[in-house]
Each structure stands twice: as C-alpha cells, then as structure tokens.
Design a protein around this motif. Structure first.
Motif, short mmCIF file in Angstrom:
data_model
loop_
_atom_site.label_atom_id
_atom_site.label_comp_id
_atom_site.label_asym_id
_atom_site.label_seq_id
_atom_site.Cartn_x
_atom_site.Cartn_y
_atom_site.Cartn_z
N ARG A 31 0.84 -1.20 0.00
CA ARG A 31 0.00 0.00 0.00
C ARG A 31 0.88 1.26 0.00
NH1 ARG A 31 -2.94 3.62 3.40
NH2 ARG A 31 -1.68 3.08 5.21
N LEU A 32 1.91 1.27 0.83
CA LEU A 32 2.80 2.42 0.89
C LEU A 32 3.54 2.63 -0.42
CD1 LEU A 32 4.31 1.99 4.48
CD2 LEU A 32 2.17 3.13 3.78
N ARG A 33 4.04 1.52 -1.02
CA ARG A 33 4.73 1.63 -2.30
C ARG A 33 3.80 2.20 -3.37
NH1 ARG A 33 6.76 -3.40 -0.74
NH2 ARG A 33 5.28 -4.47 -2.10
N ALA A 34 2.55 1.74 -3.40
CA ALA A 34 1.60 2.23 -4.39
C ALA A 34 1.34 3.72 -4.20
CB ALA A 34 0.29 1.44 -4.29
N VAL A 78 6.97 11.60 -1.36
CA VAL A 78 8.31 11.51 -1.92
C VAL A 78 8.99 10.26 -1.40
CG1 VAL A 78 10.55 12.66 -2.07
CG2 VAL A 78 8.43 14.01 -2.14
N ASP A 79 8.82 9.99 -0.11
CA ASP A 79 9.44 8.83 0.53
C ASP A 79 8.63 8.45 1.76
OD1 ASP A 79 11.46 6.86 0.82
OD2 ASP A 79 12.55 8.12 2.24
N THR A 101 9.32 7.22 8.73
CA THR A 101 9.89 8.48 8.30
C THR A 101 9.24 8.81 6.97
OG1 THR A 101 11.94 7.99 9.44
CG2 THR A 101 12.02 9.71 7.78
N LEU A 102 8.74 10.01 6.88
CA LEU A 102 7.93 10.39 5.73
C LEU A 102 8.39 11.74 5.18
CD1 LEU A 102 5.27 9.03 4.65
CD2 LEU A 102 4.05 10.74 5.94
N GLU A 103 8.42 11.82 3.86
CA GLU A 103 8.65 13.09 3.18
C GLU A 103 7.52 13.24 2.18
OE1 GLU A 103 12.01 15.34 0.46
OE2 GLU A 103 12.52 13.49 1.51
N VAL A 104 6.85 14.38 2.23
CA VAL A 104 5.67 14.59 1.40
C VAL A 104 5.63 16.04 0.91
CG1 VAL A 104 4.18 15.11 3.39
CG2 VAL A 104 3.14 14.22 1.30
N VAL A 105 5.04 16.21 -0.26
CA VAL A 105 4.74 17.55 -0.77
C VAL A 105 3.22 17.66 -0.72
CG1 VAL A 105 4.84 19.11 -2.75
CG2 VAL A 105 6.77 17.58 -2.25
N THR A 115 9.14 12.08 11.40
CA THR A 115 8.74 10.73 11.81
C THR A 115 7.33 10.79 12.38
OG1 THR A 115 11.04 10.19 12.29
CG2 THR A 115 9.38 8.75 13.25
N TYR A 116 6.53 9.81 12.02
CA TYR A 116 5.12 9.74 12.41
C TYR A 116 4.81 8.37 12.99
CZ TYR A 116 4.65 13.76 9.28
OH TYR A 116 4.79 14.97 8.67
#
Length: 140
Positions: A31-34, A78-79, A101-105, A115-116
């Motif tokens: 799910r995360l990869r998608a 992004v990641d 760990t998350l990077e998002v726009v 980190t969440y």
C-alpha cells in the motif's frame, strides 16, 4: 520457532500467527509503495471502499478524496519508510502500528522529513486484507 509474531523490543507480544501478521505487513508495505509511486489502481485495491484517513492535522479524507489527492499530486509522497510493523489480529480484523519516516509535498509545499506514528485497521473480506481506517500522528 513460535507461532506468534513478536514486536519491537520492550513491547508486548502480539497474538497474530506469524503467517497472518506477515501477510498484513506485506499488504501495508505494498500500500505504501503504491501511494509513493502514485499507482492509484494498486492503491485502490488495498483500501476498503469505506476507507477513511485522519491526517496529522486532523482532516478526514474518504478513500475517493484521498486517492484523488494522490492522483492529482495534491498529496505527493516523496518517501515513506516504515520501521517494524506491529500487528494484532482478531478474526477478520487487524490493527497495525508503526513509526515511519515520511517526506511529502502537500498542495505544492514540501513538508520537511519527519517521523510519524501510523495506526491502521484492516479487514479481511473474501481473502483480501484492505485498509479501513488510517491515522498518522507526527512525533515531535
């Protein structure tokens, strides 16, 4: 080998048989990869029709709203790197919890890597585990 899944050191043991817990972990990782790839077809299959997301700022998004936001780039992952995924299973439902760990726009604005905690519920319908509820909380 035990027939139970274990969690990170210092935490309780889950009661999920290893094979079921691993299957759910695999579904969550898929799910995360998608979502990171923006593969809405794959992501749609991994979210229940009545899926709801509670974002770190407290907004609630339906499955359609969430996947539309990802498809249009309004939410651009992004990641997304999950740590160990703790799994608890009861019948055809499961709860997972993990740090990531998350990077998002978001809406064109880069959100700094953070980190969440993620807590998600899954349901198994016709042999397919799908995310039903998801909530993310930023760790400060």
């Amino acid at each position: 080998m035990s027939d139970e899944s274990t969690v990170a050191p210092g935490q309780q043991t889950t009661k999920a048989p290893i094979a079921v817990a691993e299957q759910i972990r695999d579904v969550e990782r898929a799910r995360l990869r998608a979502l990171v790839k923006g593969d809405i077809t794959a992501a749609s299959d991994l979210h229940a029709p009545d899926f709801q997301l509670i974002t770190p700022v407290g907004a609630m998004l339906s499955k359609d709203d969430y996947l539309r936001a990802v498809a249009t780039g309004h939410i651009d992952y992004v990641d997304w790197q999950p740590a160990f995924i703790d799994v608890r299973v009861h019948g055809n439902t499961a709860v997972i919890r993990y740090k990531a760990t998350l990077e998002v726009v978001f809406a064109g604005r880069p959100i700094p890597r953070a980190t969440y905690w993620h807590t998600d519920t899954y349901e198994n319908s016709d042999g397919q585990w799908r995310a039903v509820w998801s909530q993310a909380t930023e760790i400060r």
